[in-house]
Design an enzyme around this catalytic site. Structure first.
Site, PDB file in Angstrom:
ATOM      1  N   SER A  73       0.826  -1.205   0.000  1.00  0.00           N
ATOM      2  CA  SER A  73       0.000   0.000   0.000  1.00  0.00           C
ATOM      3  C   SER A  73       0.866   1.264   0.000  1.00  0.00           C
ATOM      4  CB  SER A  73      -0.938  -0.067   1.211  1.00  0.00           C
ATOM      5  OG  SER A  73      -1.910   0.919   1.162  1.00  0.00           O
ATOM      6  N   LEU A  74       0.611   2.191   0.920  1.00  0.00           N
ATOM      7  CA  LEU A  74       1.452   3.393   0.962  1.00  0.00           C
ATOM      8  C   LEU A  74       2.889   3.030   1.299  1.00  0.00           C
ATOM      9  CD1 LEU A  74      -0.940   5.900   2.724  1.00  0.00           C
ATOM     10  CD2 LEU A  74      -0.112   6.025   0.377  1.00  0.00           C
TER      11      LEU A  74
END
Ligand SMILES: *[C@@H]1O[C@H](CO)[C@@H](O)[C@H](O)[C@H]1NC(C)=O
Ligand SMILES: *[C@@H]1O[C@H](CO)[C@@H](O)[C@H](O)[C@H]1NC(C)=O
Ligand SMILES: *[C@@H]1O[C@H](CO)[C@@H](O)[C@H](O)[C@H]1NC(C)=O
Ligand SMILES: *[C@@H]1O[C@H](CO)[C@@H](O)[C@H](O)[C@H]1NC(C)=O
Length: 418
Positions: free
Chosen positions: A273-274
């Protein structure tokens, strides 16, 4: 929202309790090593607060619940990987400063060949995903040591499931020649919460949305970049990145801290993800082999942060599936789940190589945010052979790239005044 969070935490916890240690022990990760495999041991846990402070804890060898994780070596298949890195970090920083002021610096990139993860093997991707996933560690069982002042040992920063910020593990080979840094980003709405969520959200929106999170008229954008119609003030977008978004300096601090612990190591960065977007930006900066899972498009963020672009990005591999709106950049619009949670994740262009699992076509999945967690990727995508790849005599889908990709094509950027 609340329910969803609880479910996800349970999912993560069951992953922690069940899937990782026993599964790894039962599965053939630990077996007579082929020549091109390397054995990794878990060495540290890391957590980074949103003020970009890095904390590292050694993994004690007597951890009861995680003993197999800490003591069993994880065998990862490698293959030679071509990387490019700036000749020094000082030169990289100088080039960044120049490009911020509209000048282009000529940066000398050095080429190198290092052992990287063999991303053509399903087994490799599965193990890397598990190593990234299992960041829920029993707090208080680890011995923290301080890398910065003001660290209070009693404060369980970053280790509560509901906390945001980046965290993960550091693994190394016996001789410390190769180190794996895993990063899990948690400030995505479905995991949500935490005292710093607002600021993280603001920075994420600045980096991953088209125009300062201008999703619709109903939204108050994070700053006043919007200039009517589809016009957006570019300078304003960049000026609004508080401390360069903290996002990037956070990763640079982390990487530098790992480098000072392992000065001669070839460091791989793996993220979800991030955390994956951050991993990729670090791969560009330091020439590190990178594998990400379900990362949002980070190319626009790299441009907004004025990162110099390396001549080759084949050392960066993004793995995602098509039913994840974050990786696909389709979590847009005020009524989307992202919009409802206050996020505008509108970027879709990624830097580097892509391994895309078409779960929408091949498994008839529908696109939704609940397909984003790494547990979904582990349990339902990477854990079994992928017939669409098998058909082509491959273990994983063929690598593609997004070199012609356009982000936010309907927007016009410039120095528009109101
Ligand atoms: C480690 O991270 C801290 C921030 O937590 C930073 O101030 C420090 O410079 C880093 N250390 C190294 C060696 O880069
Ligand atoms: C780390 O910092 C805490 C609080 O400032 C202190 O109590 C502890 O002794 C420090 N640990 C080490 C190893 O320096
Ligand atoms: C590898 O690094 C660890 C620190 O994590 C250190 O304890 C160990 O002695 C190092 N091993 C070698 C062979 O340098
Ligand atoms: C998977 O989908 C692709 C189209 O994206 C199709 O060409 C292929 O035949 C499908 N394979 C399987 C096994 O469903």
């Amino acid at each position: 929202m609340m329910l969803l969070q609880i479910q996800l935490v349970n999912l993560a916890l069951s992953l922690f309790n069940g899937l990782f240690p026993t599964d790894v022990a039962r599965h053939p990760h630990v077996r007579p090593q082929p020549d091109n495999a390397m054995n990794f041991h878990l060495r540290h846990l890391h957590t980074t607060t949103s003020s970009a402070h890095v904390y590292l804890a050694d993994v004690p060898h007597d951890l009861p619940s995680a003993s197999s994780l800490a003591s069993e070596p994880l065998s990862i298949l490698t293959s030679p990987m071509h990387t490019t890195r700036p000749s020094s970090s000082d030169k990289f920083i100088a080039a960044r400063q120049m490009s911020k002021h509209g000048q282009s610096a000529i940066l000398h990139w050095e080429e190198d060949e290092v052992p990287g993860p063999d991303v053509t093997r399903r087994e490799t991707l599965l193990l890397l995903a598990k190593m990234t996933s299992n960041t829920y560690f029993v707090p208080g069982t680890s011995k923290w040591y301080n890398l910065t002042d003001g660290w209070n040992v009693g404060m369980p920063v970053g280790w509560e499931p509901e906390d945001d910020g980046f965290r993960g593990y550091v693994f190394s080979t016996e001789d410390n020649s190769t180190v794996v840094l895993t990063i899990k980003g948690t400030s995505i709405p479905i995991v949500g919460g935490g005292p710093t969520i607002e600021r993280d959200k603001l920075n994420d929106n600045l980096l991953f949305s088209c125009c300062c999170a201008r999703v619709s008229r109903a939204w108050t954008p994070v700053c006043d970049c919007y200039r009517g119609g589809w016009k957006c003030n570019q300078e304003c977008v960049e000026a609004a990145l508080i401390d360069e978004g903290l996002f990037y300096p956070t990763g640079v601090n982390l990487f530098n801290n790992i480098t000072s612990l392992y000065p001669n190591a070839n460091i791989w960065v793996i993220g979800h993800s991030l955390g994956g977007a951050l991993a990729s930006l670090l791969g560009i900066t330091f020439g590190a082999p990178v594998v990400t899972f379900e990362a949002p498009g980070e190319r626009m963020a790299a441009q907004r942060l004025h990162l110099p672009s390396p001549p080759s990005t084949h050392h960066i591999t993004h793995v995602w599936h098509t039913a994840d709106p974050i990786a696909m950049g389709t979590c847009t619009g005020a009524l989307s789940t992202c919009g409802v949670a206050g996020y505008a994740m509108e970027s879709r262009c990624h830097i580097g190589n892509i391994i895309e699992y078409d779960t929408v076509t091949n498994l008839s999945w529908s696109v939704r945010l609940t397909n984003h967690p790494i547990a979904t990727v582990i349990d339902h995508v990477l854990s079994m052979p992928w017939p669409a790849a098998d058909e082509q005599g491959l273990e994983v889908p063929r690598v593609t790239r997004q070199d012609d990709c356009l982000d936010c094509f309907q927007w016009e950027y410039g120095n528009f005044t109101l």
